[in-house]
Write an enzyme that holds these catalytic residues in place. Structure first.
Site, mmCIF file in Angstrom:
data_model
loop_
_atom_site.group_PDB
_atom_site.id
_atom_site.type_symbol
_atom_site.label_atom_id
_atom_site.label_comp_id
_atom_site.label_asym_id
_atom_site.label_seq_id
_atom_site.Cartn_x
_atom_site.Cartn_y
_atom_site.Cartn_z
ATOM 1 N N GLY A 46 21.697 44.702 53.786
ATOM 2 C CA GLY A 46 21.747 45.730 52.350
ATOM 3 C C GLY A 46 21.973 44.886 51.286
ATOM 4 C CD GLN A 51 25.515 43.142 46.921
ATOM 5 O OE1 GLN A 51 24.896 43.831 47.655
ATOM 6 N NE2 GLN A 51 26.381 42.117 47.562
ATOM 7 C CB CYS A 88 30.125 42.340 50.902
ATOM 8 S SG CYS A 88 29.347 42.662 49.239
ATOM 9 C CG LEU A 89 24.733 39.508 51.680
ATOM 10 C CD1 LEU A 89 23.341 39.733 51.588
ATOM 11 C CD2 LEU A 89 24.675 38.555 52.807
ATOM 12 C CG HIS A 130 28.467 47.914 51.789
ATOM 13 N ND1 HIS A 130 29.445 47.160 52.122
ATOM 14 C CD2 HIS A 130 28.068 47.107 50.852
ATOM 15 C CE1 HIS A 130 29.742 46.037 51.767
ATOM 16 N NE2 HIS A 130 28.527 46.019 51.087
ATOM 17 C CD GLU A 131 24.048 47.160 50.227
ATOM 18 O OE1 GLU A 131 24.323 47.110 48.955
ATOM 19 O OE2 GLU A 131 24.548 46.559 51.257
ATOM 20 C CG HIS A 134 27.337 46.730 46.182
ATOM 21 N ND1 HIS A 134 28.349 45.891 45.744
ATOM 22 C CD2 HIS A 134 27.142 46.515 47.535
ATOM 23 C CE1 HIS A 134 28.583 45.139 46.588
ATOM 24 N NE2 HIS A 134 27.936 45.354 47.805
HETATM 25 NI NI NI Z 1 28.001 44.544 49.530
#
Ligand code: NI
Length: 159
Positions: A46, A51, A88-89, A130-131, A134
């Site tokens: 995701g 991000q 998380c990226l 999670h997304e 963000h």
């Molecule tokens: Ni993330």
């Protein structure tokens, strides 16, 4: 389509509330394509627009059953709970234990700006929570139980 530069924990853009998308402009379409490219390039499941430094309420998710594009998403139903590792990226090389609902039903607009609803359990439910977080300026690290762990090579492969 192109890769975008990732933003990492500590970058203030990750703590801001993203703005509602009012229309699907060519720029927004390009952003959606870039989010997908960047997510796959980074081996993520995701990715949310903040991000990559864009404060729009858009995210993409692919937990292995094809990509979903979410514009202005909202969770309309959730139940149960699951406790497990999350990464998380924007927080590379780390993971932490987070409890999330085990079932989530969301409503959003898709890449054609058409409304849709989707249900997910387990990883998909976790990824939606999670997304969407963000888009409200929240990172999973705020919810992690105990200290973050270093992600092993095997964990990264699984993700
Ligand atoms: Ni993330």
């Amino acid at each position: 389509m192109a890769l975008r530069n990732m933003r990492y924990e500590g970058d203030p853009v990750l703590n801001k509330i993203a703005k509602e998308v009012k229309e699907l402009t060519p720029r927004t379409k390009e952003l959606i394509g870039d989010l997908l490219d960047t997510m796959y390039h980074e081996n993520g499941v995701g990715l949310a627009a903040p991000q990559v430094g864009i404060l729009k309420r858009i995210c993409v998710i692919d937990v292995g059953e094809g990509p979903y594009v979410f514009i202005n998403p909202e969770i309309i139903e959730s139940s149960g709970s699951q406790t497990g590792e999350e990464g998380c990226l924007s927080v590379p090389g780390k993971c932490g234990v987070v409890t999330r609902p085990n079932y989530v039903k969301a409503r959003a607009l898709n890449e054609n700006f058409e409304p849709f609803e989707v249900e997910g359990t387990e990883l998909f439910a976790r990824a939606m929570c999670h997304e969407f977080d963000h888009l409200d300026g929240h990172l999973y690290v705020e919810k992690a139980e105990g200290p973050l762990q270093d992600m092993t090579y095997e964990d990264e492969e699984e993700e």
